[in-house]
Design an enzyme around this catalytic site. Sequence first.
Site, PDB file in Angstrom:
ATOM      1  N   LYS A 111      14.242   3.993 -11.196  1.00 18.90           N
ATOM      2  CA  LYS A 111      14.497   5.303 -11.801  1.00 18.90           C
ATOM      3  C   LYS A 111      15.867   5.381 -12.453  1.00 18.90           C
ATOM      4  CE  LYS A 111      11.241   8.357  -9.620  1.00 18.90           C
ATOM      5  NZ  LYS A 111      10.982   9.581  -8.870  1.00 18.90           N
ATOM      6  N   LYS A 194       2.678   1.288 -12.962  1.00 18.67           N
ATOM      7  CA  LYS A 194       2.072   2.356 -12.177  1.00 18.67           C
ATOM      8  C   LYS A 194       1.753   3.582 -13.052  1.00 18.67           C
ATOM      9  CE  LYS A 194       4.842   4.803  -9.545  1.00 18.67           C
ATOM     10  NZ  LYS A 194       5.753   5.305  -8.514  1.00 18.67           N
ATOM     11  N   LYS A 197       3.919  10.297 -13.595  1.00 20.57           N
ATOM     12  CA  LYS A 197       4.163  11.559 -14.310  1.00 20.57           C
ATOM     13  C   LYS A 197       5.221  11.363 -15.378  1.00 20.57           C
ATOM     14  CE  LYS A 197       3.695  14.150 -10.006  1.00 20.57           C
ATOM     15  NZ  LYS A 197       4.539  13.960  -8.838  1.00 20.57           N
TER      16      LYS A 197
HETATM   17  P1  TYM Z   1       5.147  11.495  -5.814  1.00 22.05           P
HETATM   18  O1  TYM Z   1       5.319  12.936  -6.102  1.00 22.05           O
HETATM   19  O2  TYM Z   1       5.625  10.504  -6.828  1.00 22.05           O
HETATM   20  O3  TYM Z   1       3.626  11.175  -5.564  1.00 22.05           O
HETATM   21  C1  TYM Z   1       2.854  11.923  -4.632  1.00 22.05           C
HETATM   22  C2  TYM Z   1       1.863  11.008  -3.921  1.00 22.05           C
HETATM   23  O4  TYM Z   1       1.053  10.337  -4.894  1.00 22.05           O
HETATM   24  C3  TYM Z   1       1.103   8.932  -4.685  1.00 22.05           C
HETATM   25  N1  TYM Z   1       1.060   8.270  -5.992  1.00 22.05           N
HETATM   26  C4  TYM Z   1       0.194   7.317  -6.302  1.00 22.05           C
HETATM   27  N2  TYM Z   1      -0.798   6.735  -5.588  1.00 22.05           N
HETATM   28  C5  TYM Z   1      -1.533   5.783  -6.220  1.00 22.05           C
HETATM   29  N3  TYM Z   1      -1.308   5.391  -7.510  1.00 22.05           N
HETATM   30  C6  TYM Z   1      -0.327   5.941  -8.239  1.00 22.05           C
HETATM   31  N4  TYM Z   1      -0.124   5.579  -9.506  1.00 22.05           N
HETATM   32  C7  TYM Z   1       0.482   6.962  -7.643  1.00 22.05           C
HETATM   33  N5  TYM Z   1       1.534   7.710  -8.077  1.00 22.05           N
HETATM   34  C8  TYM Z   1       1.869   8.507  -7.050  1.00 22.05           C
HETATM   35  C9  TYM Z   1       2.459   8.694  -4.000  1.00 22.05           C
HETATM   36  O5  TYM Z   1       2.463   7.488  -3.279  1.00 22.05           O
HETATM   37  C10 TYM Z   1       2.567   9.907  -3.112  1.00 22.05           C
HETATM   38  O6  TYM Z   1       1.868   9.697  -1.907  1.00 22.05           O
HETATM   39  N6  TYM Z   1       8.789  10.507  -2.513  1.00 22.05           N
HETATM   40  C11 TYM Z   1       7.448  11.047  -2.679  1.00 22.05           C
HETATM   41  C12 TYM Z   1       7.320  12.490  -2.252  1.00 22.05           C
HETATM   42  C13 TYM Z   1       7.768  12.787  -0.861  1.00 22.05           C
HETATM   43  C14 TYM Z   1       7.084  12.461   0.338  1.00 22.05           C
HETATM   44  C15 TYM Z   1       7.894  13.004   1.393  1.00 22.05           C
HETATM   45  C16 TYM Z   1       5.894  11.785   0.621  1.00 22.05           C
HETATM   46  C17 TYM Z   1       8.892  13.446  -0.521  1.00 22.05           C
HETATM   47  N7  TYM Z   1       8.990  13.603   0.840  1.00 22.05           N
HETATM   48  C18 TYM Z   1       7.501  12.858   2.720  1.00 22.05           C
HETATM   49  C19 TYM Z   1       5.534  11.647   1.945  1.00 22.05           C
HETATM   50  C20 TYM Z   1       6.321  12.183   3.000  1.00 22.05           C
HETATM   51  C21 TYM Z   1       7.075  10.970  -4.138  1.00 22.05           C
HETATM   52  O7  TYM Z   1       7.905  10.884  -5.004  1.00 22.05           O
HETATM   53  O8  TYM Z   1       5.760  11.128  -4.384  1.00 22.05           O
END
Ligand code: TYM
Length: 334
Positions: A111, A194, A197
Amino acid sequence: MKRILSGIQPTGHLHLGNHLGAIRNWVRLQDEFECLFCVVDMHAITVWQEPAELIANTREVAMAVLAAGIDPEKNVLFVQSHVPGHAQLAWIFNCVARLGWLNRMTQFKEKAGKSRENASVGLFAYPDLMAADILLYKATHVPVGEDQKQHLELTRDIAQKFNNDFGTELFPIVEPLIFGPATRVMSLRDGTNKMSKSDPSDYSRINMTDDAELIALKIRKAKTDPELIPDSVDGIEGRPEAANLMGIYAALADQELEAICAQFGGWQFSKFKAELSDLAVARLGPITSEINRLKDDPAYVDGVLRDGAERARAIAEPVIEEVYKTVGFLTGNG
Ligand code: TYM
């Protein structure tokens, strides 16, 4: 006790990767676990967000989670910034985690890119806040996509170090739950990246708000290779675009990849893509219409989030009190 916490950032439209890698699994786990689901707006601001857009995206993510089938009475659905314990615990974890641990986080490197000196301190310390999200509720299991694995390992390290340093068993050592055929959905434009967003091309992803026509168009334009669809899982090796599209099909159809190879082996991609877009529209259409219905009722969604925050705070406050006592903060109650 088995308790789940998982989170999702309100940084733009949710896409198929979020749905297949995370939210769909949340829906399936809600009967088995006590669950908290959090819209992590504090994580979102580690990179610049327009304030009005952040508000709209926070509501939209909550709507997408509800539309996917999360029951807001059985589960706790809330916004991170509504519960002060996240920031309180994150600070303590900033003092537990070591600089070297955070330096190894690949997501920060991706990032921040070349402009590391210009990245916010929050972006660097992000995994400490994520550990706080989880451990504030003493969650035992965390369902996520593959990309969050390293952050969960760090969460385990933080819990372990805190427990060791203070001679306590206060925090559980969490188990990641990474399952299904689509733990890492890739970009439709490049099977080695990947689905995300933040990809500048909207054709790289299927958004949960895309209509049937747009879904079909994006799948039609998705990158492929010149070969036919492989008839065995071995044949997928070295073909990232085929692996991605077939993995998406398998996840949407709720079948194993082997079965998809058996069904479509030898087909032209164009024909397979038509099948894939019909399936995607059939599966995502009802969720999209439910999101649109909820958009007309923001008061309902705000009510769910208010109630969720209250229930989350009721779990979090005693944990913060316990942590404050453990680290030696002079608490108000002496
Ligand atoms: P975030 O917002 O990027 O994504 C949310 C969830 O979606 C999954 N994900 C994917 N799974 C499969 N293929 C993809 N291309 C893909 N893109 C996203 C992510 O693995 C996630 O499960 N840091 C985390 C948010 C967070 C969090 C937490 C998660 C903050 N605190 C505590 C679990 C527990 C994040 O940026 O997810």
